[in-house]
Design a protein around this motif. Structure first.
Motif, mmCIF file in Angstrom:
data_model
loop_
_atom_site.group_PDB
_atom_site.id
_atom_site.type_symbol
_atom_site.label_atom_id
_atom_site.label_comp_id
_atom_site.label_asym_id
_atom_site.label_seq_id
_atom_site.Cartn_x
_atom_site.Cartn_y
_atom_site.Cartn_z
ATOM 1 N N PHE A 135 0.837 -1.266 0.122
ATOM 2 C CA PHE A 135 -0.017 0.019 -0.029
ATOM 3 C C PHE A 135 0.986 1.148 0.016
ATOM 4 O O PHE A 135 1.740 1.488 0.697
ATOM 5 N N SER A 136 0.633 2.025 -1.075
ATOM 6 C CA SER A 136 1.222 3.409 -0.774
ATOM 7 C C SER A 136 0.406 4.412 -1.509
ATOM 8 O O SER A 136 -1.125 3.878 -1.914
ATOM 9 N N ASP A 137 0.659 5.524 -1.541
ATOM 10 C CA ASP A 137 -0.400 6.617 -2.144
ATOM 11 C C ASP A 137 -0.678 6.506 -3.633
ATOM 12 O O ASP A 137 -1.437 7.376 -4.260
ATOM 13 N N GLN A 142 -9.218 5.243 7.312
ATOM 14 C CA GLN A 142 -8.365 6.358 7.131
ATOM 15 C C GLN A 142 -7.026 6.055 7.075
ATOM 16 O O GLN A 142 -6.156 6.739 7.469
ATOM 17 N N VAL A 143 -6.437 4.830 6.190
ATOM 18 C CA VAL A 143 -5.256 4.287 6.354
ATOM 19 C C VAL A 143 -4.524 5.167 5.086
ATOM 20 O O VAL A 143 -5.034 5.342 3.933
ATOM 21 N N SER A 144 -3.507 5.813 5.345
ATOM 22 C CA SER A 144 -2.906 6.665 4.209
ATOM 23 C C SER A 144 -1.068 6.321 4.540
ATOM 24 O O SER A 144 -0.839 6.000 5.632
ATOM 25 N N ARG A 145 -0.431 6.421 3.670
ATOM 26 C CA ARG A 145 0.963 6.434 3.646
ATOM 27 C C ARG A 145 1.352 7.746 4.164
ATOM 28 O O ARG A 145 1.088 8.728 3.330
ATOM 29 N N PHE A 186 -3.924 7.814 -2.562
ATOM 30 C CA PHE A 186 -4.723 6.724 -2.201
ATOM 31 C C PHE A 186 -4.630 6.825 -0.476
ATOM 32 O O PHE A 186 -3.806 7.051 0.161
ATOM 33 N N THR A 187 -6.161 6.421 -0.025
ATOM 34 C CA THR A 187 -6.354 6.325 1.353
ATOM 35 C C THR A 187 -7.304 5.114 1.462
ATOM 36 O O THR A 187 -8.140 5.111 0.513
ATOM 37 N N ILE A 188 -7.181 4.245 2.400
ATOM 38 C CA ILE A 188 -7.971 3.146 2.631
ATOM 39 C C ILE A 188 -9.149 3.867 3.650
ATOM 40 O O ILE A 188 -8.759 4.239 4.656
ATOM 41 N N LYS A 189 -10.105 3.867 2.962
ATOM 42 C CA LYS A 189 -11.480 4.270 4.019
ATOM 43 C C LYS A 189 -11.698 3.376 5.017
ATOM 44 O O LYS A 189 -12.044 3.758 6.189
ATOM 45 N N THR A 190 -11.788 2.220 4.572
ATOM 46 C CA THR A 190 -12.270 1.122 5.526
ATOM 47 C C THR A 190 -11.759 -0.116 5.002
ATOM 48 O O THR A 190 -11.285 -0.608 3.737
#
Lengths: 94, 413
Positions: free
Chosen positions: A49-51, B38-41, A70-74
């Motif tokens: 996972f990266s942006d 709100q997972v972000s690098r 990118f952000t993982i919302k859930t």
């Protein structure tokens, strides 16, 4: 041999009985809202996972999502919702 | 899906994960059913995410197995807000205390304005007010309402015709109208003294003028008592006759007195309740005990609460229940008669002038009917019967004639 035969059986059943493929064949169901959101059900875990890039493990192979911010919302065991600007979606055969 | 608001109330922790394979850490969390958002690098090797405070143990457990660095970066949401609030509780206490103090001070009498009164009257009113508890620094809530204050003042302060009472914020305004009692007119013009009513003269005390009647003489109403014409027949001068003529007058009154009377008396026991009233809602504040009085009188006082001079939609209500008792009073016939007589005497005394004296009484008739005593009483009263009557030009001759023949001259009128 037995596994392959089983899968063929499943494929035939789904086709002939009009069942949803994602349930029968352990395939991911991907919902996208324009370029903004991507919602993937039935994944097997987060690999990278990266942006700019998200790699997800699937039952068969991997899914590579490319884009920006990118952000993982859930994230749940089998579901993931990613927000950002999605540009590419690539299946990597495993 | 988790509810953002629920998460807010449960508390949210922002976690920063540093190290190789931060993705695996997130996988582990999601596999152990910890919702993560709100997972972000953040950088090359750093990932930040939020999770609920109630899952912090699972995150810790996962962090133990993880070879990188896991840091709880920040707390958000209600529990953390509360914690911060407690840390700075001084401010909160200060703010609440400030409001309370303002509220209390808004309901304190700060000024008493009295307008339209002479200094003497003002002093009198202030004295009476402080006796009633209306003073600077007293709580308005504990005082009587303006109408009661007005009533009490009118009753207790002599010489007040009217007083307007108004409570504006924390100031009592009084508008006073004093009785301007007319000064007794100096009777400068020449006058006679004549009888105010039929009477028998008991005592004559003439300061000025010439007496026209004698003691024990019967006089009619309007008859000349003291003449204002003095001097010889030829050289008469007019003066203002002055003096006092005590005459015996008669009054006849009838009184009724029931033998038995029922009435309510207060026993002195009372229960007080304090309530806060908002529109139609009433919340008891103090005095939750219910009274157990068979008969009672209720007294309710409503005070409005003001804040910085603005009336709040909240009223402070004081309810008092007084226990009452029904008692009956019964007299014997003899007693009833005595009381009736006393009542008649007081009644008459109230009608007469202050100097008048009841010199005798006689019961003419007594009747006992329907549980009532009915008396008709004859009173003899000693009082001043002299009243002034100015001498006019035309009267002069009459007056002279009257002197010789008082009674007949007056009679035809």
């Amino acid at each position: 041999m037995a596994k392959k035969w089983g899968e063929q059986m499943k494929g035939w059943l789904t086709k002939s009985m009009n069942l949803p493929e994602d349930v029968m064949m352990d395939l991911p169901r991907i919902t996208m809202i324009g370029q903004l959101h991507i919602y993937i059900e039935n994944h097997r875990g987060l690999l990278a996972f990266s942006d700019k890039e998200v790699r997800l493990l699937l039952a068969k192979g991997q899914l590579l999502i490319k884009g920006q911010a990118f952000t993982i919302k859930t994230i749940l065991p089998e579901e993931i919702l990613i927000e950002g600007k999605i540009e590419k979606l690539v299946y990597l055969e495993g | 899906m988790n509810n953002q608001w629920l998460a807010f109330f449960q508390g949210v922790v922002v976690v920063k994960v540093q190290g190789q394979g931060a993705e695996r850490f997130i996988n582990r969390l999601s596999r152990s059913r910890v919702p993560v958002w709100q997972v972000s690098r953040q950088g090359e090797q750093t990932i930040s995410f939020s999770c609920s405070l109630k899952h912090i143990h699972e995150v810790r457990k996962a962090a133990r197995a993880f070879e990188g660095d896991v840091r709880f970066y920040r707390g958000e949401g209600f529990p953390f807000l509360l914690k911060r609030l407690l840390k700075s509780s001084g401010f909160v206490i200060g703010a609440v205390g400030f409001l309370v103090i303002i509220l209390l001070l808004s309901n304190v009498v700060w000024r008493i304005n009295i307008g339209g009164a002479s200094p003497k009257m003002e002093h009198e009113i202030r004295k009476e007010l402080s006796r009633m508890g209306v003073e600077k620094g007293k709580f308005i809530l504990g005082l009587d309402d303006p109408e009661t204050v007005q009533k009490k003042l009118l009753n207790r302060v002599e010489g007040l015709t009217w007083i307007g009472v108004e409570v504006k914020g924390s100031t009592f305004h009084f508008r006073v109208v004093e009785k301007t009692e007319p000064k007794e007119k100096k009777q400068k013009g020449p006058r006679h003294l004549v009888a105010a009513k039929d009477a028998v003269i008991v005592k004559l005390f003439v300061k000025k003028g010439q007496a026209a009647v004698k003691r024990n003489q019967f006089v009619h109403k309007g008859q000349l008592l003291v003449s204002g014409l003095i001097g010889t027949e030829e050289k008469q001068t007019k003066i203002a006759a002055d003096g006092e003529v005590l005459g015996e007058t008669w009054y006849k009154t009838t009184v009724e007195m029931p033998v038995t009377t029922d009435f309510h008396v207060l026993t002195g026991r009372q229960v007080q309740k304090h309530l806060l009233e908002m529109k139609t809602l009433r919340v008891p504040v103090w005095g939750f005990k219910n009274h157990s009085f068979a008969n009672h009188k209720k007294d309710e006082q409503v005070h409005s609460v003001s804040f910085l001079g603005i009336k709040l939609p909240v009223n402070y209500v004081e309810k008092t229940y007084y226990e009452s008792e029904q008692t009956s009073r019964s007299y014997t016939e003899k007693e009833a008669e005595l009381h009736a007589l006393k009542a008649a005497r007081e009644d008459l005394q109230a009608k007469l002038s202050e100097k008048a004296v009841i010199s005798g009484e006689k019961v003419l008739q007594r009747q006992f009917t329907n549980g009532k005593v009915k008396l008709s009483v004859h009173f003899q009263v000693l009082e001043n019967i002299a009243v002034g009557k100015p001498i006019t030009q035309g009267d002069k001759k009459n007056a002279r004639r009257k002197k010789h023949n008082e009674y007949s001259a007056r009679k035809p009128e």
